[in-house]
Motif scaffolding. Structure first.
Motif: not given
Length: 498
Positions: A325-344
């Motif tokens: 999730a955090v790495q998705f944010a680093r590569v600029g994919k915020f929506e994916r990052a948030m979705e994955i983070a909250q599904s944990n």
């Protein structure tokens, strides 16, 4: 001078009040836990007498000896060696006494008194760590020949390798790259003598990473190949994690081919995904955003494809989800990052990911996205902690005015935190940041704000811990205890006596 705290002196300053609270806890275990950080504070202040007094009064013999060892180290640092030796004699358990003597020797070496340090090490039954530490201190003083000579006395090869790598790091920090490489080559040669293969693998990995730092990727690849050959022989569930780490090492050393070949040996999907997260981070560090994005997408797809019967450790799997999730944010994919983070499924990791995502967004100049991540946190304490992380990120960007504004916001929000212990911890951190950003007036006011929360904290041990942390702020920044502060301390004492 020993600081024995009685009722009539407990309200004079914050650490005295903390001692009084801790000393009046009836449970031996809780009392010991409360005294441990207080002893640490006395050591920070150089008050070895008070530290030794309260360490000696701890009922748990293991913790008592451990704290006395810390006091011994401080005694040598302060040139009070006679007292340090007296405390060593007071340590009852043989192994703890040996550890205290080893600590004494290392402190002497750090001060350049090598003859006495070696004399103590000579008398130790298990002396490898002491000799290794003495060698590092010789090297730190530019006496490499003596360092290598004393390393001949080290029987435990893992300790010898650790010393050589530490000496290499010293050289590297001083800009002596050739000398650093020479030490790493010595360490690499010595790895074959390490008894346990998994310890040998860890040594090869560490040496390889350091070789990459000094731009000797050719030798790093040799070290990693030795590690891979050993890892293939591991018979156990952790084999895949070891191979995954080695594959990341190969990529860091510049060989995509060897990294991929090693990754092909990893069967566990959680560990495979974890290694791909490492790949993505390395690609991003090198500025290859496309490869970084592809690697993290692949990591997520692999983890998603893992069936219930394939999962070896849910805890490890959830942690990899967090990292993805955090790495998705680093590569600029915020929506994916948030979705994955909250599904944990792990709530603690959801919080961790959202806080880290918010910090990444600030570093990327996406303040609105950072606020969106914070807004997804459901707990007030979590939101305040996230604000402090954002402040730190702003500061790293040299935006100190903005960093200070966020700290002010964090202090205001802290009053909505229902858990008083957490509120006190947060306000202590806020006060430190005010001082760091140069606003002493706000720092001093926040310290009293924090102190005012202490009487509402449940439990004498928790109150003592909060006061101990806050005392560091008062001491470090020279805050005087005001009349209002003393009234708060008196209230805390009354609660203890009630």
């Amino acid at each position: 001078m020993v600081e024995e705290v009685f009722l009539d002196t407990a309200g004079e300053n914050i650490i005295s009040c903390a001692v009084f609270l801790a000393d009046n806890i009836k449970s031996g275990e809780a009392r010991a836990a409360a005294l441990e950080p207080i002893i640490g504070r006395f050591l920070e202040k150089g008050d070895v007498d008070s530290a030794a007094l309260y360490a000696d009064n701890i009922g748990d013999p293991f913790l008592r000896d451990r704290m006395l060892i810390r006091v011994v180290a401080k005694c040598v640092e302060l040139n009070d060696e006679e007292y340090g030796r007296q405390l060593i004699d007071a340590i009852e358990e043989d192994r703890a006494r040996s550890t205290a003597l080893e600590t004494f020797a290392l402190q002497k070496a750090a001060k350049g008194d090598f003859d006495e340090a070696i004399s103590i090490a000579d008398d130790l039954e298990h002396s490898s760590e002491a000799y290794s530490g003495i060698a590092v201190n010789y090297a730190a003083r530019g006496q490499e020949e003596k360092a290598l000579e004393i390393l001949k006395e080290v029987d435990f090869y893992s300790s010898k390798i650790d010393a050589l790598t530490e000496i290499s790091a010293l050289y590297n920090r001083s800009g002596k790259t050739e000398e650093a490489v020479r030490m790493l080559e010595r360490a690499l040669e010595g790895c074959v003598e390490i008894e346990f293969e998994e310890d040998r693998i860890r040594a090869y990995d560490k040496i390889a990473a350091m070789l990459v730092d000094v731009e000797r990727r050719d030798i790093a690849l040799q070290a990693l190949e030795k590690a891979r050959q050993l890892a293939e022989r591991i018979d156990g569930a952790h084999r895949d994690g070891v191979l995954g780490n080695i594959s990341v090492g190969f990529l860091a050393a510049g060989s995509v081919d060897l990294a991929d070949r090693t990754l092909d040996l990893v069967a566990d999907k959680t560990q495979l995904a974890s290694a791909l997260v490492g790949f993505s981070r390395l690609y991003l560090e090198e500025g290859d955003e496309e490869e970084a994005s592809e690697a993290i997408e692949e990591a997520y797809a692999i983890l998603q494809s893992e069936g219930d019967k394939e999962i070896r450790s849910s805890k490890a799997r959830f942690q990899v989800f967090n990292a993805i999730a955090v790495q998705f944010a680093r590569v600029g994919k915020f929506e994916r990052a948030m979705e994955i983070a909250q599904s944990n499924p792990d709530p603690a990791l959801v919080k961790s990911a959202l806080v880290n995502i918010s910090q990444v967004c600030v570093l990327q100049g996406e303040d609105d996205l950072a606020r969106q991540a914070i807004g997804s946190l459901t707990d007030e304490a979590e939101r305040v902690a996230a604000l402090l992380q954002i402040s730190d990120a702003k500061n790293s960007l040299d935006a100190k005015d903005e960093a200070l504004e966020v700290v002010v916001e964090a202090e205001e929000l802290a009053d909505s935190v229902p858990q008083q212990m957490l509120r006190a911890e947060i306000l202590t951190e806020v006060a430190k940041r005010y001082e760091y950003y140069g606003d002493s007036e706000k720092g001093r006011a926040c310290a009293s704000h924090c102190l005012a929360a202490v009487p509402d904290i449940l439990g004498g041990g928790n109150r003592a811990a909060a006061l101990c942390d806050l005392s560091e702020v008062f001491d470090k920044y020279g805050y005087e205890v005001s009349a209002d502060d003393r009234r708060v301390l008196e209230d805390v004492i009354k609660l203890t006596l009630a």
